[in-house]
Scaffold this active site. Structure first.
Site, mmCIF file in Angstrom:
data_model
loop_
_atom_site.group_PDB
_atom_site.id
_atom_site.type_symbol
_atom_site.label_atom_id
_atom_site.label_comp_id
_atom_site.label_asym_id
_atom_site.label_seq_id
_atom_site.Cartn_x
_atom_site.Cartn_y
_atom_site.Cartn_z
ATOM 1 N N TYR A 31 -52.722 100.501 -37.440
ATOM 2 C CA TYR A 31 -53.247 101.783 -38.421
ATOM 3 C C TYR A 31 -53.846 100.825 -39.750
ATOM 4 O O TYR A 31 -53.161 100.369 -40.228
ATOM 5 C CB TYR A 31 -51.843 102.340 -39.200
ATOM 6 C CG TYR A 31 -51.038 102.472 -37.574
ATOM 7 C CD1 TYR A 31 -51.563 103.554 -37.126
ATOM 8 C CD2 TYR A 31 -49.773 102.735 -37.802
ATOM 9 C CE1 TYR A 31 -50.720 104.145 -36.108
ATOM 10 C CE2 TYR A 31 -49.263 102.971 -36.953
ATOM 11 C CZ TYR A 31 -49.756 103.593 -35.802
ATOM 12 O OH TYR A 31 -49.009 104.948 -35.107
ATOM 13 N N HIS A 72 -48.946 99.191 -27.506
ATOM 14 C CA HIS A 72 -49.317 100.524 -28.300
ATOM 15 C C HIS A 72 -50.181 101.376 -26.997
ATOM 16 O O HIS A 72 -51.625 100.667 -26.804
ATOM 17 C CB HIS A 72 -50.145 100.274 -29.707
ATOM 18 C CG HIS A 72 -50.544 101.365 -30.080
ATOM 19 N ND1 HIS A 72 -50.639 101.113 -31.443
ATOM 20 C CD2 HIS A 72 -49.933 102.437 -30.656
ATOM 21 C CE1 HIS A 72 -51.357 102.241 -31.961
ATOM 22 N NE2 HIS A 72 -50.214 103.328 -31.518
#
Length: 318
Positions: free
Chosen positions: A56, A119
């Site tokens: 992110y 992830h």
């Protein structure tokens, strides 16, 4: 705030969790001070689970969350991820996962996370995810740098496939339990009950489609799904409700999902989301939403490797 036990872990997590991706300017430019205020306000409102990832904002979200939680680390559960880095950069190798946790801990200014998530596993080679990435995460759990481990991804049937093959503490699914989709119920929910892993749901607003905010240009849903936004907004307004509030309240109502992760970066937004937990959705409104959504329900796009986007099986209920 209501709390639920996350699978077999000893974490009692708030029904609503703080998704920190917006702190990395994933949607818009975020003012760092405002972001930090939002984190502190979330803790004051009883939110105790914070989810972030190196991906992110190219590590920016982790760095900012680390600053915000510096004096509050003991009052929250902190989750980060590994395996997905810059845009299009994936590395599910054992060595990269082992290095990744140390980098994350440094940015987060802590010596452990409560949950480490591999992830977006659909972008990895299946063998490598199962035989390198997950074992590396298990090793990180063993040495105490993460208390629990799990994995995340978009194709919900693939998540179920991997969850049958490995033993993890949690599975994070995104986009598959919203006003637009309920495929999490096909395999993943029954499997979580059977195996005892905790279930986390993210993106209940489906990357802003289920909100009043403009849909990001990078959002990949079919056009017919995006075109529902103004109709859904208008429908909710007939009942004096905001679409995002209805979408959030609906998502947190799932009895088996422990927590729903919502991206936030402003105190105003955080307070609105917490208030949404108390609204009542009129049955008639829900019925009308379901009718409107029915033609495009569960319509997704493919992400990751084609072989990891499994076709919908016919579900056999014995």
């Amino acid at each position: 705030m209501e709390y639920r036990k996350l699978g077999k872990t000893d974490l009692n997590v708030s029904l609503l969790s703080f998704g920190a991706s917006p702190l990395g300017n994933v949607f818009d430019e975020t003012n760092e001070e405002e972001g930090i205020r939002a984190v502190h306000a979330a803790i004051d409102q009883g939110i105790n689970f914070f989810d972030v990832a190196p991906f992110y904002g190219d590590t920016l979200a982790e760095t900012r969350l680390g600053k915000a939680l510096k004096t509050k680390r003991d009052s929250v559960y902190l989750a980060t991820k590994c395996g997905r880095y810059g845009n299009g950069v994936f590395d599910f190798s054992h060595d990269r996962i082992m290095r990744s946790i140390d980098e994350s801990l440094e940015r987060l200014q802590t010596d452990y996370v409560d949950l480490l998530t591999v992830h977006d596993i659909e972008f990895g080679d299946h063998e490598q995810v199962v035989n390198e990435a997950i074992p590396a995460a298990l090793k990180i759990r063993e040495i105490g740098k993460a208390r629990y481990i799990g994995f995340s991804g978009l194709p919900v049937r693939y998540l179920a496939k991997v969850a049958r093959e490995v033993d993890v503490d949690t599975v994070l699914s995104w986009g598959h339990y919203t006003l637009l989709a309920d495929e999490i119920n096909d395999e993943l929910v029954p499997l979580s009950l059977e195996k005892g892993f905790g279930l986390l749901n993210a993106a209940p607003l489906m990357q802003r489609i289920l909100s009043e905010a403009p849909i990001p240009v990078w959002q990949s849903s079919p056009q017919a799904v995006k075109e529902l936004q103004p109709k859904l907004i208008a429908l909710c307004r007939e009942y004096d409700l905001a679409l995002s509030d209805v979408a959030l309240k609906y998502a947190v109502g799932h009895p088996v999902i422990a927590t729903t992760i919502v991206g936030m970066n402003e105190q105003r937004q955080l307070e609105q989301n917490v208030r949404a937990l108390d609204i009542q959705i009129p049955g008639e409104l829900l019925q009308r939403i379901h009718t409107l959504v029915a033609p495009v329900k569960n319509q997704f796009w493919f992400e990751g490797k084609p072989e990891n986007n499994l076709p919908k099986a016919s579900i056999h209920h014995d």
